[in-house]
Enzyme design. Structure first.
Site, PDB file in Angstrom:
ATOM      1  N   THR A  70       0.700  -1.371  -0.115  1.00 46.57           N
ATOM      2  CA  THR A  70       0.179   0.008  -0.145  1.00 46.57           C
ATOM      3  C   THR A  70       0.830   1.263  -0.018  1.00 46.57           C
ATOM      4  OG1 THR A  70      -2.151  -0.997   1.166  1.00 46.57           O
ATOM      5  CG2 THR A  70      -1.641   1.554   1.397  1.00 46.57           C
ATOM      6  N   GLN A 178       1.081  -9.356  -6.788  1.00 45.75           N
ATOM      7  CA  GLN A 178       0.693 -10.688  -6.977  1.00 45.75           C
ATOM      8  C   GLN A 178       1.524 -11.320  -7.828  1.00 45.75           C
ATOM      9  OE1 GLN A 178      -1.430 -12.338  -5.037  1.00 45.75           O
ATOM     10  NE2 GLN A 178      -2.474 -10.775  -4.044  1.00 45.75           N
ATOM     11  N   HIS A 200       4.976  -9.921   2.175  1.00 45.63           N
ATOM     12  CA  HIS A 200       4.222 -11.037   3.090  1.00 45.63           C
ATOM     13  C   HIS A 200       3.454 -11.846   1.902  1.00 45.63           C
ATOM     14  CE1 HIS A 200      -0.008  -9.457   2.889  1.00 45.63           C
ATOM     15  NE2 HIS A 200       0.506  -8.323   2.611  1.00 45.63           N
ATOM     16  N   CYS A 322      -8.861  -7.774   0.967  1.00 51.17           N
ATOM     17  CA  CYS A 322      -9.083  -6.509   1.139  1.00 51.17           C
ATOM     18  C   CYS A 322     -10.556  -5.880   1.604  1.00 51.17           C
ATOM     19  CB  CYS A 322      -8.251  -5.355   0.428  1.00 51.17           C
ATOM     20  SG  CYS A 322      -6.344  -5.727   0.290  1.00 51.17           S
TER      21      CYS A 322
END
Length: 377
Positions: A70, A178, A200, A322
């Site tokens: 983010t 991704q 992560h 999310c």
């Protein structure tokens, strides 16, 4: 437990965790300190930066450690747009970006930039013809994710970059959260200017990520203070997180082809199984990343299926972690014009190389049982 929610987060690799603990125990000094201990810690930080630069085929001076995807995406959107605003204030963003891109772009529009949204086709692939139509002399930034987090759709970045380079001076940012560690991602493979990576998602630690820039590309900071991270990201750099992120990236790149082949085999097996049900619509397109399978069960809410599978110790998610706790419909599915019969029943299975064929076989058995109960067969 069978864990099929690896696009939300992955289990930390033991070697990554060991690296994090070791660095905390032996190199806890502030890397900005001028004493010997601080210098040693800074050398370790620089080594991590150089390792990542080598993986991504860029310069170590353009690797900026952040708190995760983010922040990296926000830094890319605000930092690049403002740094190069002398070229123009027109920005192109795809309709299916992660919220950290979409919300940043909306805020950018409040700061005097004009944001246009690149549409996608029914498979969730950006329409390159629209990119050609939207590009202008004053387009300063184009941001398109490499792999969509909800559907796994691989975007045509090579074709996109060619169009952008031929028709504008715009910079190109690619969210690779991704895709890194699943398919090739680096500046040699793609003619782009900025790449986002999150730790992560590749068996690294949460709260760690980076923004990498192509050589000679500059950026403005969005955090101000002590001028750490080469003046771009103020705040004391977490050396343990940076070093463990470099470790996670190195591990992700080891035997990449064979790991991708394993994921593809598991994914193909699941896709074939799901397509055998007449009431299931596979959302993921043919051109997708090997680890994400998105599908929908007709006229059944995804939450119902998640709970039923969870009772059998199988963990999956709705279209995106999310937004899974929110009731609003996914903006990605809306952009793809998924019909009302299927839009509420979307599930995402996201795999890791730690998953196995016996787990896939067990899922098939349990899923059929769940369908029989829910549909009353």
């Amino acid at each position: 437990m069978i864990y099929f929610d690896n696009s939300a987060t992955t289990k930390v690799h033991p070697e990554v965790l060991n690296t994090f603990v070791t660095v905390n125990e032996k190199f806890w000094a502030n890397p900005a300190s001028i004493h010997t201990f601080g210098h040693q810690t800074n050398e370790l930080l620089q080594s991590a930066r150089e390792q990542i630069a080598d993986i991504l085929k860029t310069s170590s001076e353009t690797i900026f450690f952040t708190s995760g995807g983010t922040e990296s995406n926000n830094l890319a959107i605000f930092g690049l747009a403002h740094k190069y605003k002398h070229r123009g204030r027109h920005v192109l963003i795809s309709e299916i970006e992660h919220p950290s891109i979409i919300e940043a772009a909306k805020k950018l529009s409040e700061q005097g930039f004009e944001v246009e949204w690149i549409p996608v086709d029914k498979e969730g692939i950006i329409k390159l013809g629209s990119v050609e139509n939207y590009l202008r002399d004053d387009t300063v930034l184009v941001s398109v994710m490499h792999v969509n987090n909800e559907t796994g759709a691989i975007q045509p970045i090579e074709e996109l970059s060619k169009i952008v380079r031929e028709q504008s001076r715009a910079l190109i940012h690619m969210d690779a959260v991704q895709s890194f560690g699943k398919i090739p991602v680096n500046f040699k493979h793609f003619d782009i200017d900025a790449i986002t990576v999150s730790s992560h998602k590749i068996h690294g630690l949460k709260g760690s990520g980076l923004l990498a820039l192509k050589r000679f590309i500059e950026i403005e900071p969005i955090l101000y203070g002590g001028g750490q991270e080469l003046g771009i990201r103020s705040g004391t750099t977490s050396v343990p997180l940076a070093v463990s992120t470099a470790k996670a990236m190195r591990l992700a790149m080891e035997n990449l082809d064979s790991k991708a082949a394993k994921l593809q085999s598991l994914s193909d097996d699941l896709m074939e199984y799901l397509q055998s049900f007449p009431f299931i619509k596979v959302i993921s397109p043919a051109k997708k990343a090997p680890h994400i399978i998105s599908f929908s069960v007709q006229k059944i809410k995804g939450e119902v299926l998640i709970n039923a599978l969870q009772q059998q110790d199988i963990i999956v998610s709705t279209s995106s972690a999310c937004s899974s706790r929110q009731t609003k419909t996914s903006h990605v599915l809306k952009a793809m014009h998924i019909s009302d019969d299927f839009i509420k029943g979307v599930l995402r299975i996201s795999l890791s190389t730690t998953n196995t064929q016996p787990e896939i076989d067990q899922f098939k058995i349990v899923f059929k049982q769940v369908m029989n109960v829910i549909k009353g067969d």
